[in-house]
Design an enzyme around this catalytic site. Structure first.
Site, PDB file in Angstrom:
ATOM      1  CG  ASP A 108      37.746  42.841  37.951  1.00  0.00           C
ATOM      2  OD1 ASP A 108      37.448  44.000  38.292  1.00  0.00           O
ATOM      3  OD2 ASP A 108      38.297  42.597  36.863  1.00  0.00           O
ATOM      4  CB  SER A 109      33.872  44.584  36.297  1.00  0.00           C
ATOM      5  OG  SER A 109      35.167  44.816  35.776  1.00  0.00           O
ATOM      6  CB  CYS A 134      42.318  49.497  35.290  1.00  0.00           C
ATOM      7  SG  CYS A 134      41.097  48.319  34.643  1.00  0.00           S
ATOM      8  CB  CYS A 163      37.636  45.719  40.733  1.00  0.00           C
ATOM      9  SG  CYS A 163      36.840  47.003  39.762  1.00  0.00           S
ATOM     10  CD  GLU A 165      36.597  41.175  30.367  1.00  0.00           C
ATOM     11  OE1 GLU A 165      36.030  40.138  30.021  1.00  0.00           O
ATOM     12  OE2 GLU A 165      36.884  41.439  31.551  1.00  0.00           O
ATOM     13  CG  HIS A 208      40.187  44.551  32.846  1.00  0.00           C
ATOM     14  ND1 HIS A 208      39.415  44.736  33.962  1.00  0.00           N
ATOM     15  CD2 HIS A 208      39.523  43.653  32.074  1.00  0.00           C
ATOM     16  CE1 HIS A 208      38.317  43.998  33.861  1.00  0.00           C
ATOM     17  NE2 HIS A 208      38.362  43.324  32.725  1.00  0.00           N
TER      18      HIS A 208
END
Ligand code: DGL
Length: 258
Positions: free
Chosen positions: A8-9, A184, A73, A151, A186
């Site tokens: 993932d990013s 997403c 992702c 994050e 996240h």
């Protein structure tokens, strides 16, 4: 021992990893985050595709032998899954926003998709809606601030409630929808906070479980037979940029091929 690489990013893929690890606790997991290019959701399609091909090469060279790569992702999967698959023989499982299950469950016939701008603007999503949400009104909402907040929660263990509430309010989510797809990886990290900030009777739905099931389908039988051993191994984390200001949630992070 089987080796699954999660990509993932940033730390969004850990929300998917948790489901896969539950299904296969005894696999070896490597987790690569391309945090040098985070957030992917703001990248031009061409730039992202080039970057992903480059990282695929890194993964193949640095982590072999690999049984499976999970592109955890939505932004990367919806833009580049076919391209990535055409460049490797390693099986790749991607993430698709849970439009289909949400469309089959909705009572109001109105659902929402909350994802990064790169995902909501993607033609792939238009096709997904056409194929699986026929006759359903699908409202699209894009956010990268929620990626940053997720994050922050992961690395610092805290959520800026004010910023989160402001972001959710600015999204202006329709009161008529009864399902909101978290498109997403996240966002499930913030699902309770998002739910609270929405302050409405709504269900949040993500693809974590579906991806774990897909992994079960894709892995060869001999690997699945080892499932009974149930020995959970520590995940090896790799990043493409240093992590700043962390209260250390993961034990070892190796920097890899910037
Ligand atoms: N976690 C990713 C996704 O599922 C990307 C977030 C980002 O880097 O913008 O879309």
């Amino acid at each position: 021992m089987q080796h699954i690489v999660i990509f993932d990013s940033g730390i969004g893929g850990t929300s998917v990893l948790a489901h896969i690890q539950k299904a296969f606790p005894n696999a070896n997991y490597s987790y690569l985050m391309d945090n040098l290019y985070l957030p992917y959701g703001e990248l031009e399609s061409k730039v992202l595709q080039q970057r992903l091909l480059q990282k695929l090469k890194t993964v193949e060279e640095s982590f072999e032998p690999i049984d499976l790569i999970v592109v955890a992702c939505n932004t990367a999967s919806t833009q580049s899954l076919c391209l990535l698959r055409s460049h490797t023989d390693i099986p790749i499982v991607g993430v698709v926003p849970a439009i289909k299950p949400a469309a089959s469950k909705t009572k109001t016939k109105k659902i929402g998709l909350l994802a990064t701008p790169a995902t909501t603007n993607n033609k792939y999503i238009q096709n997904l809606i056409k194929d699986h949400a026929n006759g359903i009104e699908v409202h699209l909402y894009a956010s990268v601030n929620l990626v940053t907040l997720a994050e922050h929660k992961f690395w610092r263990g805290e959520v800026n409630q004010f910023a989160l509430k402001e972001e959710v309010e600015n999204l202006n989510i329709s009161k008529e929808i009864d399902y909101l797809v978290l498109g997403c990886t996240h966002f499930p990290i913030l699902s309770s906070e998002i739910h609270k900030a929405l302050d409405m009777d709504i269900e949040l739905i993500d693809s974590g479980n579906a991806i774990a099931n897909r992994v079960i389908d894709v892995l060869p039988q001999n690997i699945k037979d080892q499932k009974s051993q149930q020995i959970k191994r520590p995940v090896r984390f790799y990043a493409t940029a240093p992590i700043k200001n962390t209260k250390q949630r993961v034990e070892v992070i190796k920097l890899i091929d910037l």
